[in-house]
Design an enzyme around this catalytic site. Structure first.
Site, PDB file in Angstrom:
ATOM      1  N   SER A   1       0.835  -1.203   0.000  1.00 32.63           N
ATOM      2  CA  SER A   1       0.000   0.000   0.000  1.00 32.63           C
ATOM      3  C   SER A   1       0.868   1.250   0.000  1.00 32.63           C
ATOM      4  O   SER A   1       2.042   1.206   0.360  1.00 32.63           O
ATOM      5  CB  SER A   1      -0.885  -0.005   1.249  1.00 32.63           C
ATOM      6  OG  SER A   1      -1.512   1.246   1.405  1.00 32.63           O
ATOM      7  N   HIS A   2       0.279   2.380  -0.409  1.00 29.94           N
ATOM      8  CA  HIS A   2       0.964   3.663  -0.299  1.00 29.94           C
ATOM      9  C   HIS A   2       1.113   4.042   1.170  1.00 29.94           C
ATOM     10  O   HIS A   2       2.037   4.735   1.550  1.00 29.94           O
ATOM     11  CB  HIS A   2       0.152   4.760  -0.993  1.00 29.94           C
ATOM     12  CG  HIS A   2       0.233   4.696  -2.482  1.00 29.94           C
ATOM     13  ND1 HIS A   2      -0.269   3.645  -3.204  1.00 29.94           N
ATOM     14  CD2 HIS A   2       0.770   5.557  -3.378  1.00 29.94           C
ATOM     15  CE1 HIS A   2      -0.045   3.870  -4.489  1.00 29.94           C
ATOM     16  NE2 HIS A   2       0.584   5.012  -4.615  1.00 29.94           N
ATOM     17  N   SER A   3       0.145   3.591   1.958  1.00 31.20           N
ATOM     18  CA  SER A   3       0.101   4.014   3.360  1.00 31.20           C
ATOM     19  C   SER A   3       0.412   2.856   4.296  1.00 31.20           C
ATOM     20  O   SER A   3      -0.263   1.829   4.278  1.00 31.20           O
ATOM     21  CB  SER A   3      -1.289   4.576   3.660  1.00 31.20           C
ATOM     22  OG  SER A   3      -1.513   4.580   5.046  1.00 31.20           O
TER      23      SER A   3
END
Lengths: 210, 143
Positions: B20-22
Site C-alpha cells: 500500500s501507499h500508506s
C-alpha cells in the site's frame, strides 16, 4: 558530440537540478488533478540519484543509467518511480557497456525508455501521461539520421507541444483518471516532468557544443 | 517467529504481502486480518517509503516477499497505481524459485486481502488463494 561517463553523470545531475527547481510547480500541477506529490517524489528520487551516481565516473554508460533507474524505483514512492525507473533501466540496457555516447544513441535511448514506460504503465499516447511528451520527441529523433543538435531542439519542442496537448484531453491513467472530464484543462504533471528532463538534456548538450 | 499450525484442509503455506501507499492503512488491514488468522500464515506489509512518505518501494516489496515465502508461494495484494507497478517490478527482479511462485491479485485491497488470508490459512494453493482474493471483486456487502 560525444558524451563520456563523467559527462553523462553531469547531464543527469542537471536533470536532477531542473527537477529540483520545478519541484513546487510539479506538485502544484499534481494537486489540481492528482495526489499532489509529483514534485516532492521526483525531487526525493533525483536527490538520491545524485548521491548514488557521484562515484560512477569510471563505470560504463549502461550501468550509470541502470543505477539511476534502480534508485528511482526505491526512492520516488509514486507511480513515477516504477515508470521513470523502468525507462532509465531500459535505456541502460539499450546502451550496454558503451563508455561514450553520441547523438545517434539518443533515439535508441529514448525509444527504449518510451517502450519501457508503455509496458510498465500499460498506456498509449492520448491518455494524459508521460507518453504524450515522450513519444512525439522520439518520433522526431527517429525521422532523420544522423541526429544533430537541431533535430534535438525540434524533439524538445515536440515534447513541449505534447505537454500542451495534455491540457485538452481526459486522463485515463492514475489518480487523475478518477476525475474523468474534470481533468480537462489541466496539464499533465508526468508529461511536464518528462519535458523538463528532455529540455535539461538538450541544454546540457547545447552548452557543451558551444 | 510465527508458530505455524497446519490445518486439515490443505498442506500449502502461501504467504501474503500487503502493498500500500500508506503504512497505516496496510498495518490496520493486517491487524484486522491477524484477528482471524492468528498466526496461521505469514502476512507482511510493504508500504510507504523509507523516509515515511506515502508511496511504494520495489526493494521493500521484494524483501517482504522473500520473508513470507515458505515454498508454496506468495500472493501480493496491492492498493492502487504505483503499488501495482512496483509489485510487478518486484516480481520481475525476484530470483527463482520465488519468482514463478509469486503472484499479484487484481482485487479490492481489504476484501481481497482478508479473503486470501482466510483461504491461505486453510492451507490452500497459491492459485486458490489468488482466486479467493479476486472473487471479492463484485462482492455485495449489503443484502
Amino acid at each position: 558530440m560525444a558524451v563520456n561517463s563523467a559527462e553523462l553523470i553531469e547531464i543527469i545531475n542537471l536533470i536532477a537540478h531542473d527537477i529540483q527547481e520545478n519541484k513546487d510547480f510539479l506538485t502544484e500541477l499534481d494537486s489540481a488533478i492528482g495526489d499532489a506529490d509529483h514534485g516532492i517524489n521526483m525531487s526525493k528520487g533525483f536527490k538520491a540519484v545524485n548521491e548514488k551516481i557521484s562515484t560512477m565516473g569510471d563505470k560504463d554508460c549502461g550501468s550509470i543509467l541502470k543505477t539511476v533507474g534502480m534508485t528511482l524505483v526505491s526512492t520516488v514512492g509514486g507511480a513515477s518511480g516504477p515508470l521513470y525507473g523502468t525507462a532509465f533501466m531500459r535505456a541502460g540496457q539499450a546502451v550496454g557497456a558503451k563508455k561514450e555516447l553520441d547523438f545517434n544513441d539518443l533515439p535508441i535511448i529514448l525509444d527504449a525508455a518510451l517502450e519501457g514506460i508503455k509496458m510498465r504503465g500499460k498506456a498509449e499516447k492520448g491518455e494524459k501521461t508521460i507518453i504524450d511528451a515522450l513519444e512525439p520527441a522520439v518520433e522526431v529523433l527517429k525521422k532523420s539520421s544522423p541526429v544533430d543538435i537541431k533535430l534535438m531542439e525540434e524533439a524538445v519542442k515536440a515534447a513541449k507541444d505534447g505537454v500542451e496537448y495534455t491540457k485538452g484531453i481526459i486522463a485515463k491513467k492514475g489518480r487523475a483518471s478518477y476525475l474523468g472530464e474534470r481533468s480537462i484543462g489541466h496539464q499533465d504533471p508526468g508529461a511536464t516532468s518528462c519535458y523538463i528532463m528532455l529540455a535539461a538534456v538538450y541544454k546540457a548538450i547545447h552548452d557543451k557544443n558551444n | 517467529m510465527i508458530n505455524i499450525v497446519k490445518v486439515k484442509w490443505g498442506d500449502a503455506l502461501v504467504g501474503i504481502v500487503l502493498v500500500s501507499h500508506s503504512k497505516k492503512m496496510a498495518d490496520g488491514a493486517k491487524e484486522i486480518i491477524e484477528q482471524v488468522i492468528r498466526g496461521k500464515i505469514k502476512i507482511e506489509v510493504a508500504a510507504g517509503t523509507s523516509d515515511n512518505r506515502l508511496g511504494t518501494d520495489v526493494f521493500l516489496i521484494e524483501e517482504k516477499v522473500m520473508e513470507v515465502f515458505d515454498g508454496d508461494g506468495v500472493l501480493i495484494i496491492p492498493d492502487l497505481g504505483s503499488a501495482v507497478m512496483s509489485a510487478e517490478m518486484a516480481i520481475e527482479s525476484l530470483e527463482e524459485p520465488i519468482k514463478s511462485k509469486t503472484q499479484l491479485a487484481d482485487s479490492p485491497f481489504f476484501e481481497g486481502a482478508i479473503s486470501a488470508a482466510m483461504e491461505a490459512s486453510f492451507g490452500k494453493s497459491l492459485e486458490e488463494v489468488k482466486q479467493a482474493a479476486e472473487n471479492t471483486r463484485g462482492m455485495k456487502k449489503i443484502a
